[in-house]
Design an enzyme around this catalytic site. Structure first.
Site, mmCIF file in Angstrom:
data_model
loop_
_atom_site.group_PDB
_atom_site.id
_atom_site.type_symbol
_atom_site.label_atom_id
_atom_site.label_comp_id
_atom_site.label_asym_id
_atom_site.label_seq_id
_atom_site.Cartn_x
_atom_site.Cartn_y
_atom_site.Cartn_z
ATOM 1 N N LYS A 59 -3.771 5.324 8.483
ATOM 2 C CA LYS A 59 -4.526 5.717 7.301
ATOM 3 C C LYS A 59 -5.174 7.072 7.543
ATOM 4 O O LYS A 59 -5.749 7.306 8.600
ATOM 5 C CB LYS A 59 -5.597 4.662 6.998
ATOM 6 C CG LYS A 59 -6.294 4.806 5.669
ATOM 7 C CD LYS A 59 -7.259 3.643 5.451
ATOM 8 C CE LYS A 59 -7.957 3.760 4.109
ATOM 9 N NZ LYS A 59 -8.923 2.660 3.901
ATOM 10 N N SER A 83 -12.321 -3.406 1.655
ATOM 11 C CA SER A 83 -12.523 -2.904 3.009
ATOM 12 C C SER A 83 -14.001 -2.695 3.275
ATOM 13 O O SER A 83 -14.728 -2.174 2.418
ATOM 14 C CB SER A 83 -11.783 -1.573 3.195
ATOM 15 O OG SER A 83 -10.399 -1.733 2.993
ATOM 16 N N ARG A 97 0.859 -1.182 0.000
ATOM 17 C CA ARG A 97 0.000 0.000 0.000
ATOM 18 C C ARG A 97 0.894 1.230 0.000
ATOM 19 O O ARG A 97 1.644 1.461 0.935
ATOM 20 C CB ARG A 97 -0.930 0.027 1.223
ATOM 21 C CG ARG A 97 -1.907 1.196 1.166
ATOM 22 C CD ARG A 97 -3.021 1.059 2.177
ATOM 23 N NE ARG A 97 -2.593 1.454 3.515
ATOM 24 C CZ ARG A 97 -3.383 1.378 4.576
ATOM 25 N NH1 ARG A 97 -4.600 0.881 4.464
ATOM 26 N NH2 ARG A 97 -2.944 1.762 5.751
#
Length: 211
Positions: free
Chosen positions: A136, A107, A38
């Protein structure tokens, strides 16, 4: 898709000065059995470079490599799958691009999203954030372990609990019914990456034996 217990996501901001591949290999040696790249900030060229290196690492240990968001990069390196969010390309469209033989994770933050993901063919779902997290930006409010309990009762595809999970609170997550854990900062930001992964695996395995 192989089943898994411990899922590690890259987070280079948590191990500045340490090599990405080295950190992720230490995690795998500790028991991580699925990894995700990510990277929200690097250029596409740089994301591709990292993906190629992680693909070789994943191949070496025969574990899946998932790419977050960048479907083109996933295809370019022949990654095992992609992970998308609720505001990304719809799952059905992502499936058309990535193909039926690749993994798609998504998600979810509430049971209705989990139902939709299952109905639309997700291979697994992320369930969270369980606790407050700094991994995040623009993250939704914590869904708490109550959401895990809802998923356990209703959803049949694999799910992984994520968001603010640490060694000191993972027992709450396992108590709620989770059998797969994802961590970022607690793993890659740890001074002893392999050891912290081993401790996570020990807790998961102990709970599975009880069940």
């Amino acid at each position: 898709m192989k089943d898994f217990r411990l899922y590690a996501i890259t987070g280079e901001e948590f191990h500045k000065g340490r090599d990405l591949i080295q950190v992720m290999e230490e995690a795998i040696l500790g028991g991580v059995d699925i990894i995700q790249l990510r990277d929200k900030y690097s250029s596409k060229k740089e994301v591709l470079r990292k993906a190629k290196l992680l693909k070789e690492l994943a191949k070496k240990y025969d574990i899946p490599l998932i790419i977050n968001d960048h479907i083109d990069v996933a295809l370019a390196v022949d990654a095992d799958g992609i992970h998308i969010g609720q505001d990304d390309l719809p799952l059905e469209e992502a499936r058309k691009i990535i193909g039926k033989n690749k993994i798609i994770g998504i998600s979810t933050h509430e049971i209705e999203e989990a139902r939709e993901a299952q109905k639309n063919g997700a291979d697994y779902i992320g369930v969270g954030p369980i606790f407050p997290t700094k991994s995040k930006v623009d993250v939704v409010d914590p869904v708490t372990t109550k959401y895990i309990e809802e998923v356990v009762k209703e959803i049949t595809i694999p799910f992984v609990a994520i968001g603010g999970i640490k060694l000191h609170n993972v027992d709450q997550v396992l108590d709620a019914g989770a059998t797969r854990i994802c961590a970022i900062s607690e793993i890659v930001g740890n001074e002893d990456v392999t050891r912290v992964c081993q401790l996570f695996i020990k807790k998961i395995d102990e709970r599975l034996l009880i069940k």
